[in-house]
Structures are given as C-alpha cells and as structure tokens.
Scaffold this motif. Structure first.
Motif, PDB file in Angstrom:
ATOM      1  N   HIS A 119       0.832  -1.212   0.000  1.00  0.00           N
ATOM      2  CA  HIS A 119       0.000   0.000   0.000  1.00  0.00           C
ATOM      3  C   HIS A 119       0.872   1.271   0.000  1.00  0.00           C
ATOM      4  O   HIS A 119       0.550   2.261  -0.670  1.00  0.00           O
ATOM      5  N   HIS A 123       1.161   4.710  -2.591  1.00  0.00           N
ATOM      6  CA  HIS A 123       1.265   6.155  -2.335  1.00  0.00           C
ATOM      7  C   HIS A 123       2.576   6.700  -2.922  1.00  0.00           C
ATOM      8  O   HIS A 123       2.594   7.756  -3.549  1.00  0.00           O
ATOM      9  N   SER A 143       0.078  10.095   6.057  1.00  0.00           N
ATOM     10  CA  SER A 143      -1.299   9.605   5.963  1.00  0.00           C
ATOM     11  C   SER A 143      -1.847   9.357   7.363  1.00  0.00           C
ATOM     12  O   SER A 143      -1.296   9.828   8.359  1.00  0.00           O
ATOM     13  N   ASP A 317      -6.648   7.410   0.129  1.00  0.00           N
ATOM     14  CA  ASP A 317      -6.594   6.041  -0.376  1.00  0.00           C
ATOM     15  C   ASP A 317      -7.486   5.850  -1.610  1.00  0.00           C
ATOM     16  O   ASP A 317      -8.611   6.332  -1.669  1.00  0.00           O
ATOM     17  N   MET A 321      -3.800   4.055  -7.501  1.00  0.00           N
ATOM     18  CA  MET A 321      -2.380   3.981  -7.115  1.00  0.00           C
ATOM     19  C   MET A 321      -1.927   2.523  -6.987  1.00  0.00           C
ATOM     20  O   MET A 321      -0.753   2.208  -7.236  1.00  0.00           O
ATOM     21  N   LYS A 361      -3.738   2.026  11.085  1.00  0.00           N
ATOM     22  CA  LYS A 361      -3.739   0.852  10.223  1.00  0.00           C
ATOM     23  C   LYS A 361      -2.841  -0.237  10.777  1.00  0.00           C
ATOM     24  O   LYS A 361      -2.331  -1.075  10.048  1.00  0.00           O
TER      25      LYS A 361
HETATM   26 ZN    ZN Z   1      -3.004   5.146   2.508  1.00  0.00          ZN
END
Ligand code: ZN
Ligand code: KG4
Length: 365
Positions: A119, A123, A143, A317, A321, A361
C-alpha cells in the motif's frame, strides 16, 4: 512485455473499499480509466475511529461490487485486463484479506496474473502515475497510518530517511478532531475549522524539531491540545466556536511547522547524495491539506527543489495507485502465486530498523 498494459487494482487496507483500472502505453502518460472509492465513514462514525471488524466485513461485502463498477466505468471486461493488482499490506489485516481473497478469486477464475502491492508503494509511486516522475525523488508520505521520508530510487527500492516515532499526522488530526467534537475523518474537519482561526493563540509544541534528524512525533501535540481544551472548558464551561477554530488553526500550524523543519533536513540529506534531479513529492491523505501543501512548496522553493503534489483524490486512499504500482511491478516481471498472503506490517525500506509505534492501520513500517 506488451507496449500497452491495462491493470485492475483493488484496495481495502483501511476504511475505503476501492477498485480502479489504469492503462499505460510505454513512454506515454498513464491513464486512469476508472477509479471507484466507497468509504465507510458512516459505519464507524459512532465509534470515533475505524473498527477493524466492521471495516473487514464492509470490505468483504463491497469489494466485488467496486470491481464491477470499475470495469463498467472503464467500459471493459476482465478479458481486456492484463493483470490484477491488490494491496497485500500493510494495513488492518481483515480488510487486506478481503481484497486479497477477492483478487485471488478473480485471478483463479480468469487465469489473469496476480500482483501483490505494498500500500505504501502505491502512495509512493503516485507521483509517477500523475506526473511521470523519474527516479530518484524525495518523497514525504503522510497519511492516517504512516509518516516517513523516503528516497524513491526504483519501483521496489526505497531508502527511509526518518519517520514518526509514535502517531502519524493524519492520526493526530483524527484524534484532535475527536477531542474537539468534530466529525471524522479529522483532517478535513480540522482544516475547515482552522480557516477562521488564529494559529498563534495557543503555543502548542513542535516535537523533536530541535533534533538533527528526520524523525517526528505527533502524539504530544494531541495531548497538548487536550490540555488547552480542558483549560478552556474549565474557564468558560465549554468550547466557544472561536476557541475551537483557534485550537484547530494552532494545531495545523504546529503540524505544518514540524513538517517544514524536517522536510528541510530531508532535502539536505537527499541533495548530499548528488541525485540526477532535485524533486520533492508529497503523498498520502494529509497531503490533501492546503496549508501543509503550501508550506512544503515554500520550503522546496527556498531550496531550489521542484515540488510535486498529486491531485487531492489521489492523495487519499484509492485503487488507481495500487493498479499503477502493480503495473510498474508487472512490467518488471513481478507476479505472485496463490501463496500471496496479507501482511499487517510491510516496510518499504527493508534495510532500516523498524519504527516504533502503531497507527490506525496497525503497526508502523
Ligand atoms: Zn493510505
Ligand atoms: O492516505 P489515507 O487516505 O489513508 C491512510 O493510508 O491512512 O489518509 C487518511 C488520513 C486521515 O487521517 C485523514 O484525517 C487525513 O488523511 N486527511 C487529512 C486531510 N484529508 C485527509 N489531514 C489533513 N488535512 C486534510 N485535508
């Protein structure tokens, strides 16, 4: 390898279920054929934060539909797709699993190759999708779950210069909004309140600003805000509108100042390596903040470094990407098999020691 690649991307690592189709013809700008994002803000609203189990269930329910919508909007079917890219971490494990299982199912049913994507790489590679940047460039990823300076040397080659040792800035925005009774996600709420506020009224700290490295800390800032809030409540019996605006403006100013100081240091370290170009890019949800963007741009101008910031919809998000990062990996011959697993933790720079702390997260890279 084909000149033209069309990739379906899936993202489900936090509280947005997303699917997108990205096409790239070699040596031409990439094209986002569709990008569907279904948020879960309402589902988590009464809990004041993202509840992992609720998030995972919602992802599992919505991811297929997002894929259908993304293909429909791109006017394509799976037969027009070259590979399926999916976020395989880092993130909330239940959500990541929902995406990975869906992607495996699609891959098994269609015979299309599967590409697991980090992930954070999604980004970090966004400036290549939006601006066609070439390596190496300096990146600040800010983020809700992450905060780090990286030198992007290649699609799978990142050097971390520093990062947060506790909360990520988006997390600090979210927690501060909660303390002030503002809706989630906190970043946009705090930014909107700050517009009419006085950024100088509250002397909030600039944590670690005097340390000569690129590490940051944001958890103390939120605690300082809490103290100022409590003092106001004790004095006036509650928060007036102007108090809330001034707290938001002072908080946003403190975050901007810390990011500015550390960005100056990171740029110095990047330039010490005599890169072939001088480019700084910012990515991640907090990069949607106008004051932070403007502050970072001013720092770059003062250092003669080009400043790149993706459009707002590609800062938060999204699956475009992930499709793009998957496309880049696929062009390099990277393909996963069905042993691809969901990873709660997956640092971009595998050689740097792990950072402390854990964000919204999960564990930090
Ligand atoms: Zn993110
Ligand atoms: O990149 P992202 O969508 O998800 C993660 O990977 O974490 O970032 C979400 C974070 C949230 O914490 C949200 O409050 C923050 O980005 N954010 C902002 C703004 N828009 C989103 N923070 C400050 N100002 C904004 N305008």
């Amino acid at each position: 390898m084909k000149q033209t690649l069309t990739i379906l991307g899936l993202e489900s690592s936090c509280d947005d279920t997303a699917a997108a189709v990205v096409r790239h013809v070699m040596d031409q700008p990439a094209e986002i054929l569709s990008s569907i994002v279904v948020g879960q803000t309402d589902l988590h609203a009464s809990f004041g934060g993202v509840v992992p189990e609720i998030a995972a269930r919602a992802h599992a329910e919505k991811v297929d539909h997002c894929v259908e919508l993304a293909l429909q909007k791109a006017a394509l079917t799976l037969q027009d797709i070259d590979a399926i890219a999916v976020t395989a971490g880092p993130g909330l494990i239940g959500g990541v699993l929902s995406g990975v299982m869906c992607a495996k199912g699609l891959s098994a049913g269609s015979g299309l190759p599967l590409v697991g994507v980090n992930h954070l790489a999604g980004h970090a590679l966004t400036p290549r999708l939006t601006n066609g940047l070439i390596f190496p460039y300096l990146l600040l990823l800010i983020s809700g779950g992450h905060c780090q300076f990286l030198i992007a040397n290649g699609v799978d080659d990142f050097k971390r210069l520093g990062g947060t040792i506790d909360d990520a800035p988006g997390e600090a925005f979210d927690k501060s909004a909660k303390l002030l009774g503002l809706p989630q996600p906190g970043g946009p709420s705090v930014e909107a309140e700050a517009v009419s506020g006085n950024p100088k009224r509250f002397a909030l700290p600039r944590p670690l600003a005097d340390r000569p490295n690129c590490d940051m800390s944001f958890s103390g800032l939120k605690t300082a805000l809490l103290r100022s809030r409590d003092a106001l409540v004790a004095e006036h019996g509650g928060l007036r509108q102007s108090d809330r605006a001034d707290l938001c403006a002072s908080f946003q100013q403190a975050v901007s100042d810390v990011l500015a100081v550390k960005t100056r240091r990171a740029i110095d370290l990047y330039l010490e390596q005599k890169p072939s170009q001088s480019i700084f890019a910012v990515a991640g949800g907090v990069a949607a903040n106008q004051q932070i963007r403007a502050t970072l741009e001013t720092v770059c101008n003062s250092k003669n470094v080009s400043f790149i910031a993706p459009p707002l919809s590609l800062c938060t998000d999204n699956a475009a990407m992930i499709a793009w990062a998957g496309l880049e990996l696929f062009r390099l011959g990277h393909v996963d098999d069905f042993s691809l697993s969901a990873r709660p933790r997956w640092p971009l720079d595998r050689k740097s020691p792990a950072m402390l702390g854990s964000g919204k997260k999960g564990a930090k890279a």
